[in-house]
Design a protein around this motif. Sequence first.
Motif, mmCIF file in Angstrom:
data_model
loop_
_atom_site.group_PDB
_atom_site.id
_atom_site.type_symbol
_atom_site.label_atom_id
_atom_site.label_comp_id
_atom_site.label_asym_id
_atom_site.label_seq_id
_atom_site.Cartn_x
_atom_site.Cartn_y
_atom_site.Cartn_z
ATOM 1 N N GLY A 11 -30.948 -37.384 -117.514
ATOM 2 C CA GLY A 11 -31.956 -36.416 -117.077
ATOM 3 C C GLY A 11 -33.050 -37.128 -116.282
ATOM 4 O O GLY A 11 -33.337 -38.308 -116.499
ATOM 5 N N ASP A 12 -33.658 -36.412 -115.354
ATOM 6 C CA ASP A 12 -34.693 -36.995 -114.498
ATOM 7 C C ASP A 12 -35.849 -37.577 -115.307
ATOM 8 O O ASP A 12 -36.322 -38.683 -115.015
ATOM 9 N N SER A 13 -36.307 -36.855 -116.320
ATOM 10 C CA SER A 13 -37.459 -37.339 -117.089
ATOM 11 C C SER A 13 -37.096 -38.597 -117.882
ATOM 12 O O SER A 13 -37.916 -39.516 -117.992
ATOM 13 N N LEU A 14 -35.875 -38.658 -118.426
ATOM 14 C CA LEU A 14 -35.439 -39.840 -119.166
ATOM 15 C C LEU A 14 -35.344 -41.045 -118.234
ATOM 16 O O LEU A 14 -35.785 -42.147 -118.570
ATOM 17 N N MET A 15 -34.803 -40.830 -117.044
ATOM 18 C CA MET A 15 -34.674 -41.918 -116.072
ATOM 19 C C MET A 15 -36.049 -42.405 -115.626
ATOM 20 O O MET A 15 -36.283 -43.613 -115.516
ATOM 21 N N ALA A 16 -36.973 -41.489 -115.413
ATOM 22 C CA ALA A 16 -38.323 -41.866 -114.995
ATOM 23 C C ALA A 16 -39.008 -42.683 -116.098
ATOM 24 O O ALA A 16 -39.653 -43.705 -115.818
ATOM 25 N N GLU A 17 -38.844 -42.258 -117.342
ATOM 26 C CA GLU A 17 -39.444 -42.992 -118.454
ATOM 27 C C GLU A 17 -38.821 -44.374 -118.599
ATOM 28 O O GLU A 17 -39.520 -45.363 -118.837
ATOM 29 N N ALA A 18 -37.506 -44.443 -118.431
ATOM 30 C CA ALA A 18 -36.816 -45.733 -118.532
ATOM 31 C C ALA A 18 -37.281 -46.682 -117.426
ATOM 32 O O ALA A 18 -37.520 -47.870 -117.678
ATOM 33 N N ARG A 19 -37.424 -46.185 -116.230
ATOM 34 C CA ARG A 19 -37.918 -47.023 -115.122
ATOM 35 C C ARG A 19 -39.327 -47.532 -115.420
ATOM 36 O O ARG A 19 -39.649 -48.690 -115.162
ATOM 37 N N LYS A 20 -40.161 -46.662 -115.959
ATOM 38 C CA LYS A 20 -41.539 -47.032 -116.270
ATOM 39 C C LYS A 20 -41.568 -48.132 -117.329
ATOM 40 O O LYS A 20 -42.278 -49.135 -117.181
ATOM 41 N N VAL A 21 -40.793 -47.953 -118.403
ATOM 42 C CA VAL A 21 -40.752 -48.951 -119.480
ATOM 43 C C VAL A 21 -40.201 -50.276 -118.960
ATOM 44 O O VAL A 21 -40.742 -51.344 -119.251
ATOM 45 N N ALA A 22 -39.146 -50.215 -118.169
ATOM 46 C CA ALA A 22 -38.564 -51.438 -117.611
ATOM 47 C C ALA A 22 -39.585 -52.184 -116.757
ATOM 48 O O ALA A 22 -39.712 -53.408 -116.845
ATOM 49 N N ALA A 23 -40.348 -51.459 -115.960
ATOM 50 C CA ALA A 23 -41.365 -52.086 -115.110
ATOM 51 C C ALA A 23 -42.478 -52.690 -115.962
ATOM 52 O O ALA A 23 -42.928 -53.813 -115.718
ATOM 53 N N GLU A 24 -42.924 -51.950 -116.987
ATOM 54 C CA GLU A 24 -43.989 -52.444 -117.862
ATOM 55 C C GLU A 24 -43.570 -53.702 -118.615
ATOM 56 O O GLU A 24 -44.388 -54.574 -118.885
ATOM 57 N N GLU A 25 -42.298 -53.767 -118.964
ATOM 58 C CA GLU A 25 -41.793 -54.901 -119.740
ATOM 59 C C GLU A 25 -41.178 -55.979 -118.855
ATOM 60 O O GLU A 25 -40.599 -56.939 -119.367
ATOM 61 N N ASN A 26 -41.296 -55.775 -117.542
ATOM 62 C CA ASN A 26 -40.770 -56.740 -116.577
ATOM 63 C C ASN A 26 -39.298 -57.066 -116.855
ATOM 64 O O ASN A 26 -38.903 -58.223 -116.958
ATOM 65 N N THR A 27 -38.509 -56.023 -117.016
ATOM 66 C CA THR A 27 -37.084 -56.181 -117.254
ATOM 67 C C THR A 27 -36.331 -55.224 -116.348
ATOM 68 O O THR A 27 -36.929 -54.511 -115.552
ATOM 69 N N THR A 28 -35.022 -55.225 -116.439
ATOM 70 C CA THR A 28 -34.209 -54.339 -115.602
ATOM 71 C C THR A 28 -33.780 -53.113 -116.393
ATOM 72 O O THR A 28 -33.772 -53.124 -117.633
ATOM 73 N N LEU A 29 -33.418 -52.081 -115.669
ATOM 74 C CA LEU A 29 -32.876 -50.886 -116.329
ATOM 75 C C LEU A 29 -31.612 -51.244 -117.097
ATOM 76 O O LEU A 29 -31.390 -50.762 -118.201
ATOM 77 N N ARG A 30 -30.806 -52.090 -116.505
ATOM 78 C CA ARG A 30 -29.563 -52.494 -117.156
ATOM 79 C C ARG A 30 -29.860 -53.150 -118.510
ATOM 80 O O ARG A 30 -29.244 -52.811 -119.528
ATOM 81 N N ALA A 31 -30.793 -54.092 -118.543
ATOM 82 C CA ALA A 31 -31.129 -54.773 -119.791
ATOM 83 C C ALA A 31 -31.691 -53.789 -120.813
ATOM 84 O O ALA A 31 -31.366 -53.851 -122.007
ATOM 85 N N LEU A 32 -32.526 -52.883 -120.359
ATOM 86 C CA LEU A 32 -33.116 -51.881 -121.247
ATOM 87 C C LEU A 32 -32.029 -50.976 -121.833
ATOM 88 O O LEU A 32 -31.998 -50.711 -123.040
ATOM 89 N N MET A 33 -31.112 -50.518 -121.012
ATOM 90 C CA MET A 33 -30.035 -49.634 -121.484
ATOM 91 C C MET A 33 -29.072 -50.370 -122.398
ATOM 92 O O MET A 33 -28.625 -49.818 -123.404
ATOM 93 N N GLU A 34 -28.754 -51.618 -122.072
ATOM 94 C CA GLU A 34 -27.865 -52.391 -122.944
ATOM 95 C C GLU A 34 -28.500 -52.598 -124.313
ATOM 96 O O GLU A 34 -27.833 -52.463 -125.341
ATOM 97 N N ALA A 35 -29.796 -52.928 -124.332
ATOM 98 C CA ALA A 35 -30.488 -53.133 -125.611
ATOM 99 C C ALA A 35 -30.498 -51.839 -126.437
ATOM 100 O O ALA A 35 -30.250 -51.863 -127.648
ATOM 101 N N GLY A 36 -30.777 -50.725 -125.780
ATOM 102 C CA GLY A 36 -30.791 -49.444 -126.484
ATOM 103 C C GLY A 36 -29.433 -49.058 -127.023
ATOM 104 O O GLY A 36 -29.300 -48.587 -128.158
ATOM 105 N N LEU A 37 -28.410 -49.291 -126.235
ATOM 106 C CA LEU A 37 -27.052 -48.957 -126.668
ATOM 107 C C LEU A 37 -26.617 -49.866 -127.815
ATOM 108 O O LEU A 37 -26.024 -49.407 -128.792
ATOM 109 N N ARG A 38 -26.942 -51.152 -127.727
ATOM 110 C CA ARG A 38 -26.601 -52.071 -128.823
ATOM 111 C C ARG A 38 -27.291 -51.658 -130.124
ATOM 112 O O ARG A 38 -26.693 -51.694 -131.195
ATOM 113 N N GLU A 39 -28.562 -51.298 -130.028
ATOM 114 C CA GLU A 39 -29.294 -50.894 -131.224
ATOM 115 C C GLU A 39 -28.682 -49.632 -131.842
ATOM 116 O O GLU A 39 -28.488 -49.552 -133.051
#
Length: 86
Positions: free
Chosen positions: A12-40
Motif C-alpha cells: 500500500g502507498d502509505s506503508l511504502m511511504a512509512e517504510a521509506r521514511k524509516v529507512a531514511a531516518e535509520e540510514n538503511t535501505t528498504l531491502r534491509a528494512l524489509m528483510e529484518a521485518g520479515l525475519r522477525e
Amino acid sequence: MGTHMKTTIELGDSLMAEARKVAAEENTTLRALMEAGLREELGKRRRRAAPFKLRRVTAKGKGLRPELQGASWQQLRDLAYGIAAP
C-alpha cells in the motif's frame, strides 16, 4: 549470505511511504528494512508453532502412602480437594 532472489511485491502507498521514511531516518535501505521485518515475523511464527514440551517434574518422596495404594483417581482427587468420602 548465499544467493539472492529478486521478486516483486505490492505494498500500500502509505506503508511504502512509512517504510521509506524509516529507512531514511535509520540510514538503511528498504531491502534491509524489509528483510529484518520479515525475519522477525518468521521467527515469531516459528516460536509460536514450536511443539509444547512438558518438562519433567518430580517430588521427593516414596510414592503414595500405604493406605492410598489401591485408591482410584477419583478418590485421590477428592482427597486433594478436601472432599470427604461418602
